[in-house]
Write a protein that holds these residues in place. Sequence first.
Motif, PDB file in Angstrom:
ATOM      1  N   VAL A 186       6.810  -2.533  10.355  1.00 29.90           N
ATOM      2  CA  VAL A 186       6.855  -1.712  11.331  1.00 29.90           C
ATOM      3  C   VAL A 186       6.223  -1.885  12.671  1.00 29.90           C
ATOM      4  N   VAL A 187       6.719  -1.751  13.906  1.00 30.01           N
ATOM      5  CA  VAL A 187       6.102  -1.724  15.166  1.00 30.01           C
ATOM      6  C   VAL A 187       6.286  -0.741  16.173  1.00 30.01           C
ATOM      7  N   PRO A 188       5.026  -0.107  16.633  1.00 30.07           N
ATOM      8  CA  PRO A 188       3.832  -0.729  16.703  1.00 30.07           C
ATOM      9  C   PRO A 188       3.310  -0.550  15.340  1.00 30.07           C
ATOM     10  N   GLU A 189       2.125  -1.428  15.139  1.00 34.59           N
ATOM     11  CA  GLU A 189       1.564  -1.462  13.775  1.00 34.59           C
ATOM     12  C   GLU A 189       0.270  -0.629  13.944  1.00 34.59           C
ATOM     13  N   GLU A 190      -0.083   0.166  15.082  1.00 34.00           N
ATOM     14  CA  GLU A 190      -1.493   0.781  15.239  1.00 34.00           C
ATOM     15  C   GLU A 190      -1.807   1.851  14.350  1.00 34.00           C
ATOM     16  N   SER A 191      -0.376   2.555  13.799  1.00 36.18           N
ATOM     17  CA  SER A 191      -0.541   3.590  12.953  1.00 36.18           C
ATOM     18  C   SER A 191      -0.325   3.141  11.649  1.00 36.18           C
ATOM     19  N   ALA A 192      -1.462   3.594  10.622  1.00 32.99           N
ATOM     20  CA  ALA A 192      -1.417   3.057   9.174  1.00 32.99           C
ATOM     21  C   ALA A 192      -0.048   3.845   8.480  1.00 32.99           C
ATOM     22  N   ALA A 193       0.330   4.884   8.892  1.00 29.52           N
ATOM     23  CA  ALA A 193       1.277   5.787   8.315  1.00 29.52           C
ATOM     24  C   ALA A 193       2.179   6.254   9.405  1.00 29.52           C
ATOM     25  N   PRO A 194       3.269   5.229   9.781  1.00 31.91           N
ATOM     26  CA  PRO A 194       3.931   5.791  11.054  1.00 31.91           C
ATOM     27  C   PRO A 194       4.963   6.923  10.556  1.00 31.91           C
ATOM     28  N   ALA A 195       5.318   7.504  11.676  1.00 29.54           N
ATOM     29  CA  ALA A 195       6.054   8.812  11.270  1.00 29.54           C
ATOM     30  C   ALA A 195       7.262   9.234  12.295  1.00 29.54           C
ATOM     31  N   ALA A 196       8.144   9.087  12.392  1.00 26.15           N
ATOM     32  CA  ALA A 196       9.477   9.325  13.203  1.00 26.15           C
ATOM     33  C   ALA A 196      10.559   9.793  12.379  1.00 26.15           C
ATOM     34  N   SER A 197      11.333  10.621  13.342  1.00 22.68           N
ATOM     35  CA  SER A 197      12.494  10.962  12.580  1.00 22.68           C
ATOM     36  C   SER A 197      13.548  11.262  13.740  1.00 22.68           C
ATOM     37  N   ALA A 198      14.884  11.272  13.328  1.00 25.90           N
ATOM     38  CA  ALA A 198      15.963  11.485  14.063  1.00 25.90           C
ATOM     39  C   ALA A 198      17.290  12.069  13.353  1.00 25.90           C
ATOM     40  N   VAL A 199      17.934  12.911  13.916  1.00 28.15           N
ATOM     41  CA  VAL A 199      19.018  13.507  13.249  1.00 28.15           C
ATOM     42  C   VAL A 199      20.384  12.745  13.663  1.00 28.15           C
ATOM     43  N   VAL A 200      20.742  11.829  12.991  1.00 25.45           N
ATOM     44  CA  VAL A 200      21.773  10.857  13.393  1.00 25.45           C
ATOM     45  C   VAL A 200      23.088  11.595  13.179  1.00 25.45           C
ATOM     46  N   PRO A 201      23.999  11.672  14.256  1.00 27.36           N
ATOM     47  CA  PRO A 201      25.188  12.605  14.300  1.00 27.36           C
ATOM     48  C   PRO A 201      26.116  11.588  13.219  1.00 27.36           C
ATOM     49  N   VAL A 202      27.031  12.309  12.530  1.00 30.03           N
ATOM     50  CA  VAL A 202      27.717  11.803  11.305  1.00 30.03           C
ATOM     51  C   VAL A 202      28.796  10.793  11.814  1.00 30.03           C
ATOM     52  N   ALA A 203      29.300  10.600  13.118  1.00 37.63           N
ATOM     53  CA  ALA A 203      30.105   9.640  13.622  1.00 37.63           C
ATOM     54  C   ALA A 203      29.193   8.516  13.626  1.00 37.63           C
ATOM     55  N   LEU A 204      27.921   8.369  14.257  1.00 36.24           N
ATOM     56  CA  LEU A 204      27.093   7.353  14.231  1.00 36.24           C
ATOM     57  C   LEU A 204      26.617   6.830  13.042  1.00 36.24           C
ATOM     58  N   ALA A 205      26.317   7.730  12.163  1.00 35.62           N
ATOM     59  CA  ALA A 205      25.975   7.344  10.840  1.00 35.62           C
ATOM     60  C   ALA A 205      27.344   6.476  10.223  1.00 35.62           C
ATOM     61  N   ASP A 206      28.313   6.910  10.069  1.00 38.70           N
ATOM     62  CA  ASP A 206      29.613   6.346   9.548  1.00 38.70           C
ATOM     63  C   ASP A 206      29.861   4.795  10.474  1.00 38.70           C
TER      64      ASP A 206
END
Length: 371
Positions: A186-206
């Motif tokens: 994981v980059v950046p590495e300054e966080s011991a427990a990185p957390a991020a999220s995104a709702v990916v449109p189904v067309a992009l996921a496909d």
Amino acid sequence: MESDLRSIGELARDSGLSISALRFYDGAEVLAPAHVDPRTGYRWYAPGQLADARLLARLRRVGLPLADIRAVLGAVPGSGAAQRLMDEHLRRLEGGLADARRELSAIRRLIDQRENPMTTTPAEYRFTVPARGLAEALDAVRFAVGGDPELPVLSGVLFDLDGGLLRLVATDRYRMALAEVPVASVVPEESAAPAASAVVPVALADAVRALLGSAAGAVELALGAGTVHVTVGGHRIEGAALDHDYPDYRPLVRLEPVRRIGLPAAELRAALVSAATSSLPSGPHGADCEVALLTVDGEGRFAVAAPDADADGAAGALRVAVNRDFLLEALPVDTPGQLLLELGGPIAPLAVRTADRPGTFSVLMPVRLPA
């Protein structure tokens, strides 16, 4: 007799439970008095019940559910059942604390953005996951993506980076599918427990799934700042995430089933296909919903039947009505081995798991049958 017993007031004083609480736990069949005066209705407790009352008070303080309190007090000494219940409750508490920490971190970021709108930008994390793992995760959750235009947030797949795991989640409100993929570098590495999220449109996921194909090796992803980037084999796909808050899926991850049934995937599929069903003309699960009934009798025998068969059922039997097609879609096609079916009751969610992939599973809401 009453000279050898404690009054309800004395037991309340010595145990730390209020009189009203003792009355409640009597009515709930958790701690019944040793004697009730038939004339006055006054409750009297045996000397040995003080220990149970004190234990009950502590179980109440840590938020143990009522059914588990009853099971702890009724456990056979030396069986280990009470200790197992404590271990399960501790895991729930630890999971809830981890969820609270994640939410507080997100709240702090939102407060920073609110107070410093011109200088604060959402963090972006770049990381790698196995290509095959990501492909399998997308395959495992794709069926549960929602299509209701009134709920656009459900028309995507949640990519949730949580420390060393990437969780993919999809739901249409009546079923949920979740899959986990291990994360590296994981980059950046300054966080011991990185957390991020995104709702990916189904067309992009496909599109991402099509790009993965049968690729091996690693996939590079980037989440944050409202965008998603995926790079595999020198090819790159990127797009905007849906600008909606995804429903909190974590409570459903820690379901406490009443029954766990292990059986071959092929056996369950065959039983669902061959069993008689009842058709509901309308309802939240859609028009012409084909409903099958999952039953577990008092001896642990599992069966699939039509909902109108043996309406009264055997004493002590667990009966859960499900959308037959939804459950079939939740069964992994390429899993010849054992499934674990977790049933919580006629109105509780049920889960379908595979033995070799505990972090990848599906949850279905049962169907409420007409009275």
